[in-house]
Design a protein around this motif. Structure first.
Motif, PDB file in Angstrom:
ATOM      1  N   GLY A  42      57.463   3.742  -7.386  1.00 51.73           N
ATOM      2  CA  GLY A  42      58.157   3.427  -6.130  1.00 51.73           C
ATOM      3  C   GLY A  42      59.621   3.810  -6.135  1.00 51.73           C
ATOM      4  N   ILE A  43      59.999   4.769  -6.988  1.00 58.21           N
ATOM      5  CA  ILE A  43      61.390   5.211  -7.064  1.00 58.21           C
ATOM      6  C   ILE A  43      61.570   6.394  -6.124  1.00 58.21           C
ATOM      7  CG2 ILE A  43      63.199   6.106  -8.580  1.00 58.21           C
ATOM      8  CD1 ILE A  43      61.589   4.772 -10.911  1.00 58.21           C
ATOM      9  N   VAL A  95      66.228   2.022 -13.088  1.00 59.98           N
ATOM     10  CA  VAL A  95      65.061   2.902 -12.985  1.00 59.98           C
ATOM     11  C   VAL A  95      64.189   2.767 -14.236  1.00 59.98           C
ATOM     12  CG1 VAL A  95      64.388   5.342 -13.100  1.00 59.98           C
ATOM     13  CG2 VAL A  95      65.975   4.573 -11.337  1.00 59.98           C
ATOM     14  N   CYS A  96      64.840   2.739 -15.415  1.00 54.16           N
ATOM     15  CA  CYS A  96      64.093   2.584 -16.671  1.00 54.16           C
ATOM     16  C   CYS A  96      63.296   1.274 -16.682  1.00 54.16           C
ATOM     17  CB  CYS A  96      65.041   2.635 -17.857  1.00 54.16           C
ATOM     18  SG  CYS A  96      65.726   4.268 -18.202  1.00 54.16           S
ATOM     19  N   LYS A 126      58.056  -1.587 -16.248  1.00 52.56           N
ATOM     20  CA  LYS A 126      57.224  -2.628 -15.640  1.00 52.56           C
ATOM     21  C   LYS A 126      55.936  -2.065 -15.056  1.00 52.56           C
ATOM     22  CE  LYS A 126      60.825  -6.014 -14.492  1.00 52.56           C
ATOM     23  NZ  LYS A 126      61.557  -6.711 -13.392  1.00 52.56           N
ATOM     24  N   GLN A 127      55.977  -0.803 -14.655  1.00 53.32           N
ATOM     25  CA  GLN A 127      54.802  -0.149 -14.083  1.00 53.32           C
ATOM     26  C   GLN A 127      53.907   0.476 -15.157  1.00 53.32           C
ATOM     27  OE1 GLN A 127      53.866  -0.202 -10.833  1.00 53.32           O
ATOM     28  NE2 GLN A 127      55.597  -1.588 -10.500  1.00 53.32           N
ATOM     29  N   ALA A 173      54.979   9.569 -19.396  1.00 48.75           N
ATOM     30  CA  ALA A 173      56.421   9.327 -19.481  1.00 48.75           C
ATOM     31  C   ALA A 173      57.078   9.920 -18.249  1.00 48.75           C
ATOM     32  CB  ALA A 173      57.005   9.941 -20.750  1.00 48.75           C
ATOM     33  N   ALA A 174      58.210   9.348 -17.866  1.00 44.97           N
ATOM     34  CA  ALA A 174      58.864   9.776 -16.630  1.00 44.97           C
ATOM     35  C   ALA A 174      60.002  10.755 -16.857  1.00 44.97           C
ATOM     36  CB  ALA A 174      59.392   8.556 -15.885  1.00 44.97           C
TER      37      ALA A 174
END
Length: 430
Positions: free
Chosen positions: A162-163, A176-177, A182-183, A270-271
């Motif tokens: 949801g960012i 953001v991290c 949490k997701q 990973a994001a």
């Protein structure tokens, strides 16, 4: 009469055979001898290797006598491998470097050809020659791309969490991290099994928030004119931010190598990866359809400070001690053409420095151009030294950062003390 014609026929056959033999001998003399050119590089990404193959295959079309022995070395040991070639006098005909400031020893020992009078340099945007040119006007490498230091992120991972906006301040970055974690998404992929990634995890912050305003800081440290606690405490601030974000890397980062880290980002497990823009090629080589973006490291609480560090300081070097200098120089001429530059942008997923090529061949860089290049939200680090010429110092630097990562408290003062002590010891021995 019959015997006369038989005699003439025999004489003609003899003359023809003699002429054919002379032609064959002449052809054998004129035929170029087979040549094998050696080329060392540190590209681990598939796209970069495709570009090298496409360029060398093109060269072989006009030089069929030439073959290539191309050797790819891991970035972790590339420079030490090259330096061992110097010791054994087995330097390749061509090789890649990232920075002339960190490879000055090759220039000083005569293993880099001065290209300043090469006519094909006119194919390169002049501003990108500044990074491979020394004050006396000498040019020591053919630059190939403009690379940068920042954050590479997976857009789908951000969307899943949801960012909707990339972070532009340090507070926003940590938020953001936390949201990603949490997701169930690893915020930052780290491949510390390949030790070169450790210093590069630090570089986007170090360059933008310390070296941009004090470009000779690391050079002064190398020369013993400064310590890691000098520079208005900015290195301590960089280390503090490093320690804060280590809580958001993947488990067991020292058991994860660079390619595995790329896989985490490519798959969306990973994001983000904090490293260089070549990461895009690595991710796209694994997952061509992955939606990847770039943003500047947000190291302060002012969005205006979030600038992407970009430069062009390395490239292809010709070994002047090679017996095939002329052929190697011809290769550089080919690699400076728009034709090979287009292959570079398409396969390596990077921005070529060749004139006439725009950075919009890939959607990633079209966006990067719009967000950072066109509005000049960049830091030029072409003349910034982000490493140490003495490889013992580089090793001590990475070792201290490794201890900092392992230290559960991520004690900044302890790390700086260890760096100062180890560097002082090496300098005394030197």
């Amino acid at each position: 009469m019959k015997n006369r014609w038989l005699g003439i026929a025999a004489l003609s056959a003899l003359l023809l055979s003699s002429c054919q033999s002379e032609l064959q001998d002449s052809a054998a003399v004129q035929a170029p001898k087979p040549v094998t050119l050696t080329w060392m590089h540190h590209f681990e990404e598939d796209g970069a290797r495709k570009w090298l193959k496409a360029g060398t295959d093109k060269f072989k079309q006009s030089h069929p006598e030439v073959s290539f022995a191309i050797e790819g070395i891991s970035g972790s040991i590339y420079m030490s491998s090259l330096r061992s070639k110097v010791v054994t006098d087995e330097m390749p005909d061509l090789y890649m470097i990232d920075s002339i400031s960190e490879t000055k020893d090759f220039i000083d020992s005569g293993y880099a050809l001065n290209l300043k009078d090469a006519p094909f340099l006119s194919n390169i945007e002049d501003k990108f020659l500044n990074g491979v040119r020394t004050p006396d006007g000498s040019v020591w490498a053919l630059p190939i791309d403009m690379n940068g230091a920042g954050i590479i992120y997976n857009k789908d991972a951000f969307a899943k969490a949801g960012i909707t906006h990339i972070p532009e301040t340090w507070e926003q970055f940590l938020a953001v991290c936390k949201r990603l974690q949490k997701q169930g998404i690893i915020p930052i992929a780290a491949g510390y099994k390949d030790s070169w990634t450790i210093s590069w995890d630090l570089n986007p912050d170090l360059i933008a928030n310390l070296l941009a305003s004090d470009p000779d800081w690391m050079l002064r440290i190398e020369q013993g004119l400064a310590g890691f606690d000098d520079g208005q405490g900015r290195f301590a601030q960089v280390l503090t931010r490093f320690g804060q974000r280590l809580a958001y890397t993947n488990p067991n980062p020292f058991e994860t190598d660079w390619n595995q880290a790329l896989g985490l980002l490519a798959s969306g497990q990973a994001a983000m990866i904090i490293n260089g823009t070549w990461t895009v090629d690595g991710v796209k080589s694994l997952e061509p359809d992955s939606r990847i973006g770039l943003f500047a490291f947000p190291g302060t609480d002012d969005p205006k400070d979030a600038k992407f560090a970009v430069k062009s300081t390395g490239g292809i070097v010709v070994n002047p001690k090679s017996p095939h200098v002329e052929l190697a120089t011809e290769i550089l001429e080919l690699f400076s053409t728009q034709e090979v530059g287009r292959v570079f942008q398409q396969d390596k997923k990077a921005i070529s420095v060749i004139k006439g090529l725009t950075p919009d061949l890939d959607p990633i860089y079209a966006e990067f151009n719009r967000l950072y290049l066109e509005p000049s939200r960049t830091v030029d680090w072409s003349h910034i030294t982000a490493g140490f010429e003495d490889q013992r110092l580089n090793k001590a630097y990475v070792n201290a950062l490794t201890e900092f990562i392992v230290d559960k408290d991520h004690n900044v003062e302890k790390c700086i003390d260890a760096l100062n002590q180890s560097f002082n010891t090496i300098r005394r021995r030197r």
